[in-house]
Design an enzyme around this catalytic site. Sequence first.
Site, PDB file in Angstrom:
ATOM      1  N   ASN A   1       0.859  -1.180   0.000  1.00 35.29           N
ATOM      2  CA  ASN A   1       0.000   0.000   0.000  1.00 35.29           C
ATOM      3  C   ASN A   1       0.898   1.234   0.000  1.00 35.29           C
ATOM      4  O   ASN A   1       1.487   1.575   1.019  1.00 35.29           O
ATOM      5  CB  ASN A   1      -0.895  -0.011   1.253  1.00 35.29           C
ATOM      6  CG  ASN A   1      -1.708   1.268   1.386  1.00 35.29           C
ATOM      7  OD1 ASN A   1      -1.815   2.047   0.430  1.00 35.29           O
ATOM      8  ND2 ASN A   1      -2.281   1.497   2.564  1.00 35.29           N
ATOM      9  N   TRP A   2       0.966   1.874  -1.156  1.00 35.56           N
ATOM     10  CA  TRP A   2       1.865   3.030  -1.282  1.00 35.56           C
ATOM     11  C   TRP A   2       1.278   4.308  -0.704  1.00 35.56           C
ATOM     12  O   TRP A   2       1.931   5.340  -0.672  1.00 35.56           O
ATOM     13  CB  TRP A   2       2.217   3.252  -2.752  1.00 35.56           C
ATOM     14  CG  TRP A   2       3.421   2.477  -3.188  1.00 35.56           C
ATOM     15  CD1 TRP A   2       4.082   1.528  -2.463  1.00 35.56           C
ATOM     16  CD2 TRP A   2       4.119   2.598  -4.429  1.00 35.56           C
ATOM     17  NE1 TRP A   2       5.142   1.043  -3.182  1.00 35.56           N
ATOM     18  CE2 TRP A   2       5.184   1.682  -4.399  1.00 35.56           C
ATOM     19  CE3 TRP A   2       3.937   3.374  -5.569  1.00 35.56           C
ATOM     20  CZ2 TRP A   2       6.075   1.533  -5.459  1.00 35.56           C
ATOM     21  CZ3 TRP A   2       4.824   3.219  -6.629  1.00 35.56           C
ATOM     22  CH2 TRP A   2       5.874   2.312  -6.568  1.00 35.56           C
ATOM     23  N   LYS A   3       0.013   4.253  -0.318  1.00 36.61           N
ATOM     24  CA  LYS A   3      -0.667   5.448   0.190  1.00 36.61           C
ATOM     25  C   LYS A   3      -0.488   6.607  -0.808  1.00 36.61           C
ATOM     26  O   LYS A   3      -0.401   6.361  -2.010  1.00 36.61           O
ATOM     27  CB  LYS A   3      -0.141   5.810   1.576  1.00 36.61           C
ATOM     28  CG  LYS A   3      -0.093   4.594   2.510  1.00 36.61           C
ATOM     29  CD  LYS A   3       0.134   4.953   3.926  1.00 36.61           C
ATOM     30  CE  LYS A   3       0.323   3.687   4.737  1.00 36.61           C
ATOM     31  NZ  LYS A   3      -0.156   3.810   6.091  1.00 36.61           N
TER      32      LYS A   3
ATOM     33  N   HIS B   1      -9.898   0.936   4.689  1.00 39.91           N
ATOM     34  CA  HIS B   1      -8.634   1.260   5.364  1.00 39.91           C
ATOM     35  C   HIS B   1      -8.903   2.284   6.471  1.00 39.91           C
ATOM     36  O   HIS B   1      -9.697   3.224   6.288  1.00 39.91           O
ATOM     37  CB  HIS B   1      -7.628   1.816   4.353  1.00 39.91           C
ATOM     38  CG  HIS B   1      -6.235   1.856   4.910  1.00 39.91           C
ATOM     39  ND1 HIS B   1      -5.824   2.822   5.812  1.00 39.91           N
ATOM     40  CD2 HIS B   1      -5.166   1.028   4.733  1.00 39.91           C
ATOM     41  CE1 HIS B   1      -4.561   2.589   6.146  1.00 39.91           C
ATOM     42  NE2 HIS B   1      -4.142   1.502   5.506  1.00 39.91           N
TER      43      HIS B   1
ATOM     44  N   GLU C   1      -7.297   4.743   7.524  1.00 42.85           N
ATOM     45  CA  GLU C   1      -7.045   6.153   7.206  1.00 42.85           C
ATOM     46  C   GLU C   1      -8.261   6.769   6.526  1.00 42.85           C
ATOM     47  O   GLU C   1      -8.489   7.981   6.620  1.00 42.85           O
ATOM     48  CB  GLU C   1      -5.786   6.280   6.333  1.00 42.85           C
ATOM     49  CG  GLU C   1      -4.520   6.102   7.172  1.00 42.85           C
ATOM     50  CD  GLU C   1      -3.291   5.676   6.378  1.00 42.85           C
ATOM     51  OE1 GLU C   1      -3.307   5.712   5.143  1.00 42.85           O
ATOM     52  OE2 GLU C   1      -2.306   5.275   7.037  1.00 42.85           O
TER      53      GLU C   1
ATOM     54  N   GLU D   1      -5.883  -5.059  10.426  1.00 46.12           N
ATOM     55  CA  GLU D   1      -4.923  -3.987  10.677  1.00 46.12           C
ATOM     56  C   GLU D   1      -5.322  -3.222  11.935  1.00 46.12           C
ATOM     57  O   GLU D   1      -6.181  -2.315  11.861  1.00 46.12           O
ATOM     58  CB  GLU D   1      -4.902  -3.002   9.512  1.00 46.12           C
ATOM     59  CG  GLU D   1      -4.504  -3.595   8.183  1.00 46.12           C
ATOM     60  CD  GLU D   1      -3.892  -2.548   7.271  1.00 46.12           C
ATOM     61  OE1 GLU D   1      -2.740  -2.725   6.896  1.00 46.12           O
ATOM     62  OE2 GLU D   1      -4.551  -1.555   6.943  1.00 46.12           O
TER      63      GLU D   1
ATOM     64  N   GLY E   1       1.729   2.374  10.950  1.00 45.95           N
ATOM     65  CA  GLY E   1       2.703   3.462  10.923  1.00 45.95           C
ATOM     66  C   GLY E   1       3.338   3.802  12.264  1.00 45.95           C
ATOM     67  O   GLY E   1       4.077   4.783  12.371  1.00 45.95           O
TER      68      GLY E   1
ATOM     69  N   SER F   1       2.782  -1.891  10.489  1.00 48.09           N
ATOM     70  CA  SER F   1       4.210  -1.808  10.825  1.00 48.09           C
ATOM     71  C   SER F   1       5.007  -3.079  10.533  1.00 48.09           C
ATOM     72  O   SER F   1       5.956  -3.394  11.244  1.00 48.09           O
ATOM     73  CB  SER F   1       4.378  -1.420  12.300  1.00 48.09           C
ATOM     74  OG  SER F   1       3.899  -0.115  12.513  1.00 48.09           O
TER      75      SER F   1
ATOM     76  N   GLY G   1       2.573  -1.108   4.403  1.00 50.44           N
ATOM     77  CA  GLY G   1       2.519   0.299   4.025  1.00 50.44           C
ATOM     78  C   GLY G   1       3.918   0.856   3.836  1.00 50.44           C
ATOM     79  O   GLY G   1       4.561   0.642   2.801  1.00 50.44           O
ATOM     80  N   GLY G   2       4.419   1.540   4.850  1.00 47.96           N
ATOM     81  CA  GLY G   2       5.705   2.233   4.783  1.00 47.96           C
ATOM     82  C   GLY G   2       6.825   1.420   4.135  1.00 47.96           C
ATOM     83  O   GLY G   2       7.481   1.896   3.196  1.00 47.96           O
TER      84      GLY G   2
HETATM   85  C1  PEP Z   1      -1.169   0.319   5.923  1.00 42.45           C
HETATM   86  O1  PEP Z   1      -1.261   1.514   5.690  1.00 42.45           O
HETATM   87  O2  PEP Z   1      -2.025  -0.472   5.492  1.00 42.45           O
HETATM   88  C2  PEP Z   1      -0.045  -0.165   6.723  1.00 42.45           C
HETATM   89  C3  PEP Z   1      -0.052  -1.407   7.106  1.00 42.45           C
HETATM   90  O3  PEP Z   1       0.942   0.754   6.984  1.00 42.45           O
HETATM   91  P1  PEP Z   1       2.331   0.487   7.735  1.00 42.45           P
HETATM   92  O4  PEP Z   1       2.906  -0.800   7.213  1.00 42.45           O
HETATM   93  O5  PEP Z   1       3.165   1.670   7.392  1.00 42.45           O
HETATM   94  O6  PEP Z   1       2.021   0.389   9.190  1.00 42.45           O
END
Ligand code: PEP
Length: 246
Positions: free
Chosen positions: A11-13, A99, A101, A168, A174, A207, A228-229
């Site tokens: 997930n590149w956001k 999601h 966010e 999640e 994050g 994370s 994500g990150g």
């Molecule tokens: C996400 O945004 O779905 C996610 C899992 O982010 P991160 O890995 O950065 O916690």
Amino acid sequence: MTNKYTYFVANWKMFGDLRTLNSLDKVIKFSKTNKKNKFRIIYCPPSTLIRPLSKRLKKTKIEVGAQNCHHSYDFGANTGQVNSRMLKSVGAKYVILGHSENRQLGEDDKLINLKIKSALKAGLKIIFCIGETLREKRNKKTNQVLAKQIKNGLSSINNKSNIVIAYEPVWSIGSGLIPKSEDLKKSISFIKSKFGKKSLKILYGGSVNGNNVDKLKIITGIDGFLVGGASQDSKKFIDIIKKTIN
Ligand code: PEP
């Protein structure tokens, strides 16, 4: 890892432009040299990159997904929005829905349910995100929250074969924090119990990185990761995949 394929969803956001796609050459090479491995890589870039990315990935097994869609299957006067059919037409095979966010921006279960229905109708597969906030966790409401999100989010959807669940915990996204193995095991098995169907795929997200994936991959019932990150850095993403499958 219990299912036939292990999923790695990136997930590149709201990161990335056309130049960023060059960084994927490493991942393409990696996936080509690992033909026999039973894993699936799905990149979910911003909508602006879906078309160029799917072109670039044409001769690979890597798939492309979107990060959200409007709930209307029909085209209409919705400025700034993109719907499931549009995403499908530019090469998306999946869409991330629910999601946290976006839930934080006001998406509720009812709206997410409409989005899921519209995306299924367009022929997309769904990565359906659920998870509790820190306050809900502290108040021991995790199961209650997960049950509600599943019940309402998937209301009147009988065929769930194109739905992958991404668990999640909101507090984990994050933050660098991951759940205790015991807690994660319980949540995954609770989610499974809500479906009573062995083939349901459940991803963990929050994370995930090369340092904690060894701990996460041994949790029974997890079929892959939503990253994500760490997915924005090809080396880090490949490291997660290698550590999971080896
Ligand atoms: C996400 O945004 O779905 C996610 C899992 O982010 P991160 O890995 O950065 O916690």
